[in-house]
Design an enzyme around this catalytic site. Sequence first.
Site, PDB file in Angstrom:
ATOM      1  N   GLY A  20       0.857  -1.186   0.000  1.00  0.00           N
ATOM      2  CA  GLY A  20       0.000   0.000   0.000  1.00  0.00           C
ATOM      3  C   GLY A  20       0.893   1.234   0.000  1.00  0.00           C
ATOM      4  N   CYS A 319       3.876 -32.162  13.277  1.00  0.00           N
ATOM      5  CA  CYS A 319       2.536 -32.665  13.554  1.00  0.00           C
ATOM      6  C   CYS A 319       2.051 -33.635  12.476  1.00  0.00           C
ATOM      7  CB  CYS A 319       1.618 -31.450  13.619  1.00  0.00           C
ATOM      8  SG  CYS A 319      -0.074 -31.894  13.847  1.00  0.00           S
ATOM      9  N   TRP A 406      11.275 -32.529  18.793  1.00  0.00           N
ATOM     10  CA  TRP A 406      10.236 -33.561  18.762  1.00  0.00           C
ATOM     11  C   TRP A 406       8.887 -33.015  19.229  1.00  0.00           C
ATOM     12  CZ3 TRP A 406      14.353 -33.488  22.139  1.00  0.00           C
ATOM     13  CH2 TRP A 406      14.063 -33.401  23.491  1.00  0.00           C
ATOM     14  N   ARG A 418      -2.313 -33.813  26.408  1.00  0.00           N
ATOM     15  CA  ARG A 418      -2.580 -32.868  25.324  1.00  0.00           C
ATOM     16  C   ARG A 418      -3.544 -33.451  24.284  1.00  0.00           C
ATOM     17  NH1 ARG A 418      -0.459 -30.667  20.474  1.00  0.00           N
ATOM     18  NH2 ARG A 418      -0.421 -28.407  20.669  1.00  0.00           N
ATOM     19  N   GLY A 486       7.454 -16.777  -7.898  1.00  0.00           N
ATOM     20  CA  GLY A 486       7.964 -16.061  -6.730  1.00  0.00           C
ATOM     21  C   GLY A 486       9.370 -16.468  -6.329  1.00  0.00           C
ATOM     22  N   GLY A 487       9.820 -17.640  -6.711  1.00  0.00           N
ATOM     23  CA  GLY A 487      11.192 -18.038  -6.380  1.00  0.00           C
ATOM     24  C   GLY A 487      12.115 -17.671  -7.540  1.00  0.00           C
TER      25      GLY A 487
HETATM   26  P1  IMP Z   1       5.830 -25.433  14.504  1.00  0.00           P
HETATM   27  O1  IMP Z   1       6.166 -24.033  14.916  1.00  0.00           O
HETATM   28  O2  IMP Z   1       5.349 -25.503  13.072  1.00  0.00           O
HETATM   29  O3  IMP Z   1       6.956 -26.382  14.753  1.00  0.00           O
HETATM   30  O4  IMP Z   1       4.580 -25.895  15.371  1.00  0.00           O
HETATM   31  C1  IMP Z   1       4.592 -25.888  16.773  1.00  0.00           C
HETATM   32  C2  IMP Z   1       3.202 -26.242  17.277  1.00  0.00           C
HETATM   33  O5  IMP Z   1       2.857 -27.589  16.908  1.00  0.00           O
HETATM   34  C3  IMP Z   1       3.064 -26.253  18.782  1.00  0.00           C
HETATM   35  O6  IMP Z   1       2.894 -24.984  19.339  1.00  0.00           O
HETATM   36  C4  IMP Z   1       1.843 -27.133  18.988  1.00  0.00           C
HETATM   37  O7  IMP Z   1       0.621 -26.435  18.822  1.00  0.00           O
HETATM   38  C5  IMP Z   1       1.954 -28.121  17.862  1.00  0.00           C
HETATM   39  N1  IMP Z   1       2.494 -29.424  18.306  1.00  0.00           N
HETATM   40  C6  IMP Z   1       3.483 -29.683  19.195  1.00  0.00           C
HETATM   41  N2  IMP Z   1       3.740 -31.005  19.280  1.00  0.00           N
HETATM   42  C7  IMP Z   1       2.881 -31.608  18.446  1.00  0.00           C
HETATM   43  C8  IMP Z   1       2.651 -32.971  18.088  1.00  0.00           C
HETATM   44  O8  IMP Z   1       3.315 -33.903  18.525  1.00  0.00           O
HETATM   45  N3  IMP Z   1       1.632 -33.191  17.211  1.00  0.00           N
HETATM   46  C9  IMP Z   1       0.870 -32.184  16.705  1.00  0.00           C
HETATM   47  N4  IMP Z   1       1.089 -30.890  16.955  1.00  0.00           N
HETATM   48  C10 IMP Z   1       2.077 -30.598  17.835  1.00  0.00           C
END
Ligand code: IMP
Length: 502
Positions: A20, A319, A406, A418, A486-487
């Site tokens: 903008g 995840c 992890w 969780r 874009g790359g």
């Molecule tokens: P990242 O920043 O993309 O690595 O995502 C981190 C986020 O993934 C965390 O704040 C959680 O909300 C989520 N997370 C953490 N551990 C797990 C898992 O084992 N399975 C699914 N989601 C997860």
Amino acid sequence: MAYYYDGPSHTFSEYLLVPGYSSSQCVPANVNLQTPVVKFQKGEEPALKMNIPLVSAIMQSVSDDNMAIALAIEGGISFIYGSQSIESEAAMVARVKNYKAGFVRSDSNIKPDQTLQDILELKEKNGHSTIAVTEDGSPNGKLLGVVTGRDYRVSRMELDTKVCEFMTPFSKLIYATQGVTLKEANDIIWDHKLNSLPVVDDKQNLLYFVFRKDYSSHKENPNELLDASKRYVVGAGINTRDYEQRVPALVEAGADVLCIDSSEGFSEWQKRTIDFIREKYGDTVKVGAGNVVDREGFLYLAKAGADFVKIGIGGGSICITRETKGIGRGQATAVIEVAKARDEYYQQTGIYVPICSDGGIVYDYHITLALAMGADFVMLGRYFSRFDESPTNKVNINGSYMKEYWGEGSNRARNWQRYDLGGAGKLSFEEGVDSYVPYAGSLKDNVTLTLNKVKSTMCNCGALTIPELQEKAKLTLVSSTSIVEGGAHDVLLKDQSVNSVK
Ligand code: IMP
């Protein structure tokens, strides 16, 4: 019949910001990244704000006390992981609250009857040249002397020489006593041309060191996030099971804000947890809830009294929830819809409930997109896990340094609270992986660089604050072919061409 949302759900990489108008005043140096963390009434100030819009994820491999201090120094908040015993989580929170900027607990300690060889090994292991000699070799033992590089010469001494024979003994040390301020300690350092100053209690037990270099860097952190007593601000994760015991322990330890850590937050368990906190503490204890990915989920948690709401299911880098259970939503679409619901809720009630986009940030510009789409701040796991300050091991894999990272739903973390709905009390299947991420150096260097990019893009959009960005941002979806555009494309990159010529 099942409900179908209009159109597909999208990720951050499918969007771009369209610049903008920017005035001559619109420069990164004038950008203010302050943002609310907890809900507030129209016309009032939020009880807790951050100076930068970043929080670190509630994960074993990301947020311990060390990370929390490093991030608070830059102006953000870490949420200490809850998948540990109540005592150890509370102890981490207490360590952050008791940490006095510039006063460092001694990391390298030795007993007087150890040897020069032991000193060399300790130096190699920790990289510190100042070593405290304490009666029992502990960080807070009785201080008998100090060894620095000036106290020994390897070429002239036997390696089995005892430390007590060459240390600078306590009687010859310049030291300060408990209660000294950082300013006073620094004056002593300058007056006596010291590099470090031990601080002891009235029984000669070592409390801290103050280092010359730390005092100057302390003065260089204008964004530090401090509470009213000038202690670093810290958050802590809780779960929907043991909150009756965990919350009081964390509050007692001094946590500034709590967050219910759950992979799926649109549930009665979250309301019960918030109800407990409100009954016991009223509004004095702040608690975020989540995660949700749509309007309904947001409204449920906002009405339940959450101080902020976290968005994101299945987008995290570690995840596998979407693959395993088939639930989730593209992160950009989730943020856009929840932000709209948040704004409507604000219109209707006069209560602004901040929202946090959690997970799935791959590039720095994704942070700017999340903010532009309405997020007040962003939670990151992978990003912070790469830094020196994360709690995990740094390992050498095929010649490159990596850090371990992890998921909380992996077998390694086994954070069943969780993921568990209904109380099986164990992790029935994995929703996360165990991985490596490329080591990236210090938090300070990386966060500075990232936020310089965020500020620069904000200026391109004509915005000097996050609310202004949210008002002025113009976003466009991109086609898959324009992502290729874009790359770098249709050129031979020099690195590759050199390789191919060889
Ligand atoms: P990242 O920043 O993309 O690595 O995502 C981190 C986020 O993934 C965390 O704040 C959680 O909300 C989520 N997370 C953490 N551990 C797990 C898992 O084992 N399975 C699914 N989601 C997860």
